[in-house]
Design an enzyme around this catalytic site. Structure first.
Site: not given
Ligand code: CAA
Length: 248
Positions: A14, A92, A150, A154, A184-187
């Protein structure tokens, strides 16, 4: 490395997984990837990797299914040998506000992101303890640390991962087996670029002091460190890698 260590990376084809798998192979590990049984592109991915010189073992497994994980681990052990390193990376999203979220959306995310850590780790832990060496790296998220609009499902699953890490780290610390979480943050992966552009630009990027998305290779580099001999004293940690988005 005296002897080539065997590493299993779930979701290894992925967005993050490909970087983790290739960097770990570059670092000298024998890397086996797992992929979702619904992944129709696994063959072309393996061909592409082969053309780049990577010869990965690869197994389809539903990480949400305990028996599937057990069968897969037995196959890997038979084909490649005992598993020394496990990267619980598969995950996911089913992002939606709590108002719209149904039980199936909750269950799918909990099972794939959190139950998977039990399902996979259970297959390798006794062997790691017996051999007195092991590394488990659980991939969580900044959104498990701080919550995210949202993402009640998760965020709950990702927060749960770190509780699992801390408890298991205590149980096996004396056996030279380390268990760590990375958050991790936003990768810049498909999971993040699937966020509506206006939400990414207006709500998320402004929260990242470094001013950009992270790179998958930056996350992979942290995992390589945690696998190393030098990281033997790091266990039960939750290491943030988020461009300064969340500090605590
Ligand atoms: N913070 C604050 N407000 C937000 C928000 C946010 N992050 N995201 C959306 N909103 C607001 C919108 O601005 C909008 O407000 P108004 O009604 O006042 O205009 C309201 O919430 C509804 O937004 P949408 O029209 O987008 O509603 P929707 O139901 O169509 O979609 C959503 C909701 C699915 C949550 C969508 O906004 C979304 O995808 N948001 C991004 C969620 C997110 O960050 N996911 C992370 C994925 S990456 C990942 O998970 C990897 C990792 O580990 C970091």
């Amino acid at each position: 490395m005296a002897q080539q260590r065997i590493a299993v990376v779930t979701g290894g084809m992925g967005g993050l997984g490909e970087s983790i798998s290739t960097k770990m192979a570059d670092a000298g590990y024998k890397v086996v990837v797992t992929y979702s049984p619904s992944n129709t592109k696994h063959k072309s991915w393996l061909d592409e990797m082969k053309s780049q010189g990577y010869d990965f073992g690869a197994y389809p497994v539903d990480v949400a299914d305990y028996d599937d994980c057990a069968a897969m681990a037995a196959q890997i052990a038979k084909a490649s040998g005992p598993i020394d390193i496990l990267v619980n990376n598969a995950g996911i999203t089913r992002d939606m506000t709590f108002k719209k979220m149904g039980k199936a959306d909750w269950d799918a995310v909990m099972r794939t992101n959190l139950d998977s850590c039990f399902n996979m780790t259970k297959q390798v832990m006794d062997g790691m303890v017996e051999r007195a060496w092991g590394r488990v790296i659980n991939v969580s998220s900044v959104n498990g640390q701080k919550g995210a609009f949202g993402q009640t499902n998760y965020s709950a699953a990702k927060a749960g991962i770190h509780g699992f890490t801390k408890a298991l780290a205590l149980e096996v610390a004396k056996k030279n087996v380390t268990i760590n979480t990375i958050s991790p943050g936003y990768i810049g992966t498909k999971m993040v670029t699937a966020i509506p552009k206006e939400i990414l630009d207006s709500k998320i990027l402004p929260q990242i002091p470094v001013g950009r998305l992270g790179k998958p290779d930056e996350v992979a580099g942290l995992i390589i460190y945690l696998c190393s001999e030098e990281a033997a004293f790091v266990t039960g940690a939750n290491i943030s890698i988020n461009g300064g988005q969340h500090m605590y």
